[in-house]
Design an enzyme around this catalytic site. Sequence first.
Site, PDB file in Angstrom:
ATOM      1  N   PRO A   2      71.369 -27.459 121.405  1.00 44.17           N
ATOM      2  CA  PRO A   2      72.448 -27.353 120.432  1.00 44.17           C
ATOM      3  C   PRO A   2      72.657 -25.909 119.978  1.00 44.17           C
ATOM      4  O   PRO A   2      71.706 -25.158 119.791  1.00 44.17           O
ATOM      5  CB  PRO A   2      71.973 -28.222 119.273  1.00 44.17           C
ATOM      6  CG  PRO A   2      70.493 -28.240 119.387  1.00 44.17           C
ATOM      7  CD  PRO A   2      70.184 -28.106 120.853  1.00 44.17           C
ATOM      8  N   THR A   3      73.915 -25.559 119.832  1.00 46.39           N
ATOM      9  CA  THR A   3      74.295 -24.295 119.209  1.00 46.39           C
ATOM     10  C   THR A   3      75.063 -24.652 117.952  1.00 46.39           C
ATOM     11  O   THR A   3      76.069 -25.353 118.006  1.00 46.39           O
ATOM     12  CB  THR A   3      75.172 -23.448 120.151  1.00 46.39           C
ATOM     13  OG1 THR A   3      74.430 -23.179 121.341  1.00 46.39           O
ATOM     14  CG2 THR A   3      75.570 -22.141 119.485  1.00 46.39           C
TER      15      THR A   3
END
Length: 67
Positions: A2-3
């Site tokens: 995840p970013t």
Amino acid sequence: MPTIRVEMFEGRTVEQKRAFAQALTEAAVRTIGASPESVDILFFDIQKQDWATGGRLWSDPAPTKTD
């Protein structure tokens, strides 16, 4: 991996951002099973003159309420 993109008004300290990054990382690990090393967090400091809500810049004075 995840970013997480965080956009907020400028003015937070490095310590506040560090604590927030840790809290977001822990939340990603707990809720989606990400490894801490896979969580990227990007901070974008925005000036109030560059953000508007409801057609009004946040840098503009708040409208006065009339009763």
